[in-house]
Design a protein around this motif. Structure first.
Motif, PDB file in Angstrom:
ATOM      1  N   LEU A  83       4.062   2.240 -13.669  1.00 24.36           N
ATOM      2  CA  LEU A  83       4.035   0.492 -13.524  1.00 24.36           C
ATOM      3  C   LEU A  83       4.020   0.025 -12.115  1.00 24.36           C
ATOM      4  CD1 LEU A  83       4.144  -2.197 -14.872  1.00 24.36           C
ATOM      5  CD2 LEU A  83       6.626  -2.050 -15.006  1.00 24.36           C
ATOM      6  N   ARG A  84       4.809   0.767 -11.225  1.00 27.60           N
ATOM      7  CA  ARG A  84       4.898   0.528  -9.750  1.00 27.60           C
ATOM      8  C   ARG A  84       3.380   0.759  -9.179  1.00 27.60           C
ATOM      9  NH1 ARG A  84       9.927   3.766  -7.140  1.00 27.60           N
ATOM     10  NH2 ARG A  84      11.421   1.837  -7.564  1.00 27.60           N
ATOM     11  N   ALA A  85       2.754   1.761  -9.529  1.00 27.84           N
ATOM     12  CA  ALA A  85       1.460   2.115  -8.960  1.00 27.84           C
ATOM     13  C   ALA A  85       0.274   1.036  -9.448  1.00 27.84           C
ATOM     14  CB  ALA A  85       0.897   3.481  -9.405  1.00 27.84           C
ATOM     15  N   ARG A  86       0.435   0.832 -10.653  1.00 27.36           N
ATOM     16  CA  ARG A  86      -0.641  -0.283 -11.120  1.00 27.36           C
ATOM     17  C   ARG A  86      -0.298  -1.550 -10.484  1.00 27.36           C
ATOM     18  NH1 ARG A  86      -1.255   1.168 -17.757  1.00 27.36           N
ATOM     19  NH2 ARG A  86      -2.487   2.922 -17.160  1.00 27.36           N
ATOM     20  N   THR A  87       0.943  -1.942 -10.360  1.00 27.04           N
ATOM     21  CA  THR A  87       1.114  -3.177  -9.969  1.00 27.04           C
ATOM     22  C   THR A  87       1.181  -3.360  -8.600  1.00 27.04           C
ATOM     23  OG1 THR A  87       3.372  -3.585 -11.584  1.00 27.04           O
ATOM     24  CG2 THR A  87       3.229  -4.977  -9.723  1.00 27.04           C
ATOM     25  N   ALA A  88       1.314  -2.450  -7.753  1.00 26.49           N
ATOM     26  CA  ALA A  88       0.990  -2.231  -6.396  1.00 26.49           C
ATOM     27  C   ALA A  88      -0.430  -2.326  -6.289  1.00 26.49           C
ATOM     28  CB  ALA A  88       1.536  -1.102  -5.712  1.00 26.49           C
ATOM     29  N   ALA A  89      -1.241  -1.789  -6.805  1.00 23.27           N
ATOM     30  CA  ALA A  89      -2.695  -1.762  -6.663  1.00 23.27           C
ATOM     31  C   ALA A  89      -3.186  -2.910  -7.027  1.00 23.27           C
ATOM     32  CB  ALA A  89      -3.266  -0.577  -7.803  1.00 23.27           C
ATOM     33  N   GLY A  90      -2.895  -3.725  -8.178  1.00 28.83           N
ATOM     34  CA  GLY A  90      -3.089  -5.157  -8.492  1.00 28.83           C
ATOM     35  C   GLY A  90      -2.818  -6.242  -7.290  1.00 28.83           C
ATOM     36  N   TYR A  98       0.757  -1.196   0.171  1.00 28.27           N
ATOM     37  CA  TYR A  98       0.056  -0.007  -0.109  1.00 28.27           C
ATOM     38  C   TYR A  98       0.905   1.284   0.113  1.00 28.27           C
ATOM     39  CZ  TYR A  98      -4.058   2.875   1.061  1.00 28.27           C
ATOM     40  OH  TYR A  98      -5.097   3.933   1.251  1.00 28.27           O
ATOM     41  N   LEU A  99       1.960   1.089   0.675  1.00 23.12           N
ATOM     42  CA  LEU A  99       2.971   2.179   0.982  1.00 23.12           C
ATOM     43  C   LEU A  99       3.349   2.503  -0.586  1.00 23.12           C
ATOM     44  CD1 LEU A  99       5.050   4.430   2.037  1.00 23.12           C
ATOM     45  CD2 LEU A  99       6.452   2.396   2.594  1.00 23.12           C
ATOM     46  N   CYS A 100       3.901   1.581  -1.277  1.00 24.27           N
ATOM     47  CA  CYS A 100       4.495   1.502  -2.701  1.00 24.27           C
ATOM     48  C   CYS A 100       3.364   2.243  -3.565  1.00 24.27           C
ATOM     49  CB  CYS A 100       4.726   0.325  -3.148  1.00 24.27           C
ATOM     50  SG  CYS A 100       5.495   0.309  -4.816  1.00 24.27           S
ATOM     51  N   LEU A 101       2.011   1.920  -3.302  1.00 27.46           N
ATOM     52  CA  LEU A 101       0.905   2.444  -4.162  1.00 27.46           C
ATOM     53  C   LEU A 101       0.965   3.946  -4.088  1.00 27.46           C
ATOM     54  CD1 LEU A 101      -1.512   2.292  -6.060  1.00 27.46           C
ATOM     55  CD2 LEU A 101      -2.831   1.499  -4.051  1.00 27.46           C
ATOM     56  N   LEU A 102       0.894   4.315  -2.672  1.00 31.08           N
ATOM     57  CA  LEU A 102       0.430   5.938  -2.316  1.00 31.08           C
ATOM     58  C   LEU A 102       1.632   6.612  -2.884  1.00 31.08           C
ATOM     59  CD1 LEU A 102      -1.097   5.459   1.059  1.00 31.08           C
ATOM     60  CD2 LEU A 102      -2.387   6.038  -1.049  1.00 31.08           C
ATOM     61  N   ARG A 103       2.763   6.041  -2.571  1.00 32.10           N
ATOM     62  CA  ARG A 103       4.092   6.891  -2.994  1.00 32.10           C
ATOM     63  C   ARG A 103       4.067   7.001  -4.583  1.00 32.10           C
ATOM     64  NH1 ARG A 103       9.007   4.057  -0.382  1.00 32.10           N
ATOM     65  NH2 ARG A 103       9.041   5.159   1.454  1.00 32.10           N
ATOM     66  N   SER A 104       3.865   5.912  -5.246  1.00 29.62           N
ATOM     67  CA  SER A 104       4.141   5.752  -6.763  1.00 29.62           C
ATOM     68  C   SER A 104       3.042   6.787  -7.408  1.00 29.62           C
ATOM     69  CB  SER A 104       3.915   4.334  -7.261  1.00 29.62           C
ATOM     70  OG  SER A 104       4.999   3.383  -6.539  1.00 29.62           O
ATOM     71  N   VAL A 105       1.802   6.594  -6.791  1.00 27.47           N
ATOM     72  CA  VAL A 105       0.639   7.581  -7.390  1.00 27.47           C
ATOM     73  C   VAL A 105       1.172   9.027  -7.293  1.00 27.47           C
ATOM     74  CG1 VAL A 105      -1.338   8.244  -7.044  1.00 27.47           C
ATOM     75  CG2 VAL A 105      -1.203   5.803  -7.344  1.00 27.47           C
ATOM     76  N   ARG A 106       1.788   9.440  -6.112  1.00 27.55           N
ATOM     77  CA  ARG A 106       1.821  10.700  -5.825  1.00 27.55           C
ATOM     78  C   ARG A 106       3.292  11.150  -6.743  1.00 27.55           C
ATOM     79  NH1 ARG A 106       5.542  12.572  -2.572  1.00 27.55           N
ATOM     80  NH2 ARG A 106       5.940  10.809  -1.179  1.00 27.55           N
ATOM     81  N   GLN A 107       4.173  10.376  -6.859  1.00 31.10           N
ATOM     82  CA  GLN A 107       5.316  10.610  -7.784  1.00 31.10           C
ATOM     83  C   GLN A 107       4.670  10.820  -9.260  1.00 31.10           C
ATOM     84  OE1 GLN A 107       7.923   7.485  -6.558  1.00 31.10           O
ATOM     85  NE2 GLN A 107       8.885   8.492  -4.993  1.00 31.10           N
ATOM     86  N   HIS A 108       3.829   9.728  -9.507  1.00 32.30           N
ATOM     87  CA  HIS A 108       3.346   9.585 -10.996  1.00 32.30           C
ATOM     88  C   HIS A 108       2.816  10.968 -11.108  1.00 32.30           C
ATOM     89  CE1 HIS A 108       0.902   8.191 -14.258  1.00 32.30           C
ATOM     90  NE2 HIS A 108       1.927   8.270 -14.712  1.00 32.30           N
ATOM     91  N   GLU A 109       1.823  11.303 -10.214  1.00 29.97           N
ATOM     92  CA  GLU A 109       1.135  12.612 -10.395  1.00 29.97           C
ATOM     93  C   GLU A 109       1.973  13.811 -10.602  1.00 29.97           C
ATOM     94  OE1 GLU A 109      -3.035  14.345  -8.895  1.00 29.97           O
ATOM     95  OE2 GLU A 109      -2.169  12.792  -7.746  1.00 29.97           O
ATOM     96  N   ALA A 110       3.067  13.984  -9.761  1.00 34.83           N
ATOM     97  CA  ALA A 110       4.062  15.006  -9.830  1.00 34.83           C
ATOM     98  C   ALA A 110       4.641  15.208 -11.107  1.00 34.83           C
ATOM     99  CB  ALA A 110       5.056  15.029  -8.613  1.00 34.83           C
ATOM    100  N   LEU A 111       5.144  13.992 -11.667  1.00 34.63           N
ATOM    101  CA  LEU A 111       5.763  14.108 -12.831  1.00 34.63           C
ATOM    102  C   LEU A 111       4.646  14.219 -14.047  1.00 34.63           C
ATOM    103  CD1 LEU A 111       7.973  10.717 -12.644  1.00 34.63           C
ATOM    104  CD2 LEU A 111       8.862  13.139 -12.808  1.00 34.63           C
ATOM    105  N   HIS A 112       3.621  13.949 -13.843  1.00 34.71           N
ATOM    106  CA  HIS A 112       2.684  14.157 -15.080  1.00 34.71           C
ATOM    107  C   HIS A 112       2.350  15.722 -14.914  1.00 34.71           C
ATOM    108  CE1 HIS A 112      -0.768  13.071 -17.467  1.00 34.71           C
ATOM    109  NE2 HIS A 112      -1.392  14.236 -17.131  1.00 34.71           N
ATOM    110  N   ARG A 113       2.379  16.427 -13.685  1.00 31.59           N
ATOM    111  CA  ARG A 113       1.956  17.937 -13.551  1.00 31.59           C
ATOM    112  C   ARG A 113       3.394  18.783 -14.393  1.00 31.59           C
ATOM    113  NH1 ARG A 113       1.328  19.073  -7.881  1.00 31.59           N
ATOM    114  NH2 ARG A 113       1.427  16.943  -7.635  1.00 31.59           N
ATOM    115  N   GLU A 114       4.324  18.124 -13.819  1.00 34.21           N
ATOM    116  CA  GLU A 114       5.778  18.631 -14.196  1.00 34.21           C
ATOM    117  C   GLU A 114       5.995  18.633 -15.713  1.00 34.21           C
ATOM    118  OE1 GLU A 114       8.232  19.790 -11.859  1.00 34.21           O
ATOM    119  OE2 GLU A 114       9.712  20.346 -13.644  1.00 34.21           O
ATOM    120  N   TYR A 115       5.621  17.535 -16.405  1.00 34.03           N
ATOM    121  CA  TYR A 115       6.257  17.481 -17.846  1.00 34.03           C
ATOM    122  C   TYR A 115       5.090  17.082 -18.726  1.00 34.03           C
ATOM    123  CZ  TYR A 115      10.618  16.466 -15.981  1.00 34.03           C
ATOM    124  OH  TYR A 115      11.859  16.704 -15.341  1.00 34.03           O
ATOM    125  N   HIS A 116       3.814  16.677 -18.280  1.00 40.50           N
ATOM    126  CA  HIS A 116       2.691  16.487 -19.186  1.00 40.50           C
ATOM    127  C   HIS A 116       1.342  17.354 -19.067  1.00 40.50           C
ATOM    128  CE1 HIS A 116       4.685  12.794 -20.832  1.00 40.50           C
ATOM    129  NE2 HIS A 116       5.343  12.774 -19.611  1.00 40.50           N
TER     130      HIS A 116
END
Lengths: 107, 234
Positions: free
Chosen positions: B207-214, A63-81
């Motif tokens: 990929l980390r987010a999706r894999t962690a969620a799954g 769950y920690l990995c999920l929350l952290r990765s979503v936050r990081q992904h969103e930050a990168l999305h805002r920054e670059y995309h």
């Protein structure tokens, strides 16, 4: 069993991520309370970590990995995309022009 | 909130529904809490691409691809024929060596854990998987309920590997490690040629987010003590 490190470290990091996600009233959020309750219920009482504790720790780490990765992904999305194209007004402004006003709309 | 069929999510006093307008009900309280947290995290706009658990629940409830349990299992096991960790290169030698060192232990683990023969191959056709091996995985996956299977199939398509996915589901490796192993060639190229944050890190985090969620989804839908069995009809 996967190499996870200390459960307390995972718990602290997870609670910190929940703070980011929930905002000001994070301590009252269902997730925060659920995670704390789960960790308290499975507190280490013997030397060996039992299977249930290991499973909980793995879930928390996931769950920690999920929350952290979503936050990081969103930050990168805002920054670059996120920025998208400039509007016509902005483009005109780049070279010092202003778009003409057309009260009746385009012809 | 708790209900006989499972747990529901309320958004400002309105009950959440799936894309096909079914009532959004989940079998596990922990899963419902995690989904509610995804909704609470949304600020000005709803960013559905960050709400992986919600998406997985919607898929389980609506089953948009209309697949039954047998079809899902078949799709999952079919991946073994092109499993990332079995599909090896010969060139460049450094990458071949890296694949051997990082992936061989996973293949060995799967072979021991499930008492099967898998092997690896540098042929363009991929490894030759014995029928008995496929049968073993088919019957193992049949022990999971429909919701958990949706999650397993999702993780397999993300990681492009049945072996890495089972390794993750069985808690043999972490999500971070599974993703790293899935992206071994990318990581090798990044080390050689450099990292490009807006592409590499972006893909990595997604990929980390999706894999962690799954993975979390599978585990939360498989717990016998907290799961409401009525909802998980196969």
């Amino acid at each position: 069993m996967a190499a996870l490190g200390a459960p307390l470290r995972t718990l602290r990091a997870l609670l910190r991520e929940l703070r980011h996600a929930a905002g000001r009233s994070y301590r009252d959020s269902p997730a925060y309370r659920h995670v704390l309750a789960a960790f308290r219920a499975h507190r280490v009482t013997s030397e060996k970590l039992c299977r249930a504790q290991q499973e909980l720790h793995f879930q928390a780490a996931t769950y920690l990995c999920l929350l952290r990765s979503v936050r990081q992904h969103e930050a990168l999305h805002r920054e670059y995309h996120g920025r998208g194209e400039r509007s016509p007004q902005e483009v005109a402004g780049l070279v010092g022009f202003r778009l003409p006003q057309q009260p009746g709309g385009k012809g | 909130s708790d209900s006989p069929g499972g747990f529901e999510i309320n958004l400002d006093h309105r009950k959440l529904k799936t894309p096909q307008a079914k009532l959004f009900t989940v079998p596990s309280e922990a899963l419902a809490i995690a989904v509610a947290t995804e909704w609470d995290s949304q600020k000005d706009t709803i960013k559905f691409y960050t709400m992986h658990l919600t998406t997985l629940c919607n898929t389980a409830l609506d089953n948009p691809t209309q697949r039954n349990k047998t079809q899902l299992i078949r799709a999952a096991v079919k991946f073994l024929e092109t499993d990332t960790v079995c599909y090896r290169v010969e060139e460049p030698p450094a990458l071949a060596e890296l694949q051997k060192n990082e992936w061989d232990p996973l293949v060995t683990w799967a072979e021991k854990r499930y008492n099967v023969t898998i092997g690896s191959s540098t042929s363009i056709l991929g490894p030759n998987i014995p029928a008995s091996t496929k049968e073993t995985f088919v019957s193992h996956l049949a022990s999971y309920n429909m919701w958990a299977l949706q999650g397993i199939e999702f993780v397999i398509t993300q990681l492009k590997s049945l072996i890495l996915s089972m390794s993750l589901i069985d808690r043999h490796i972490t999500v971070e490690k599974a993703v790293l192993l899935s992206r071994l060639e990318e990581e090798y190229q990044i080390q050689r040629w450099g990292n490009v944050e807006w592409a590499h890190d972006y893909d990595l985090c997604e990929l980390r987010a999706r894999t962690a969620a799954g993975t979390l989804f599978v585990h939360l839908c498989s717990e016998s003590s907290t799961v409401k069995h009525k909802l998980l009809q196969d």
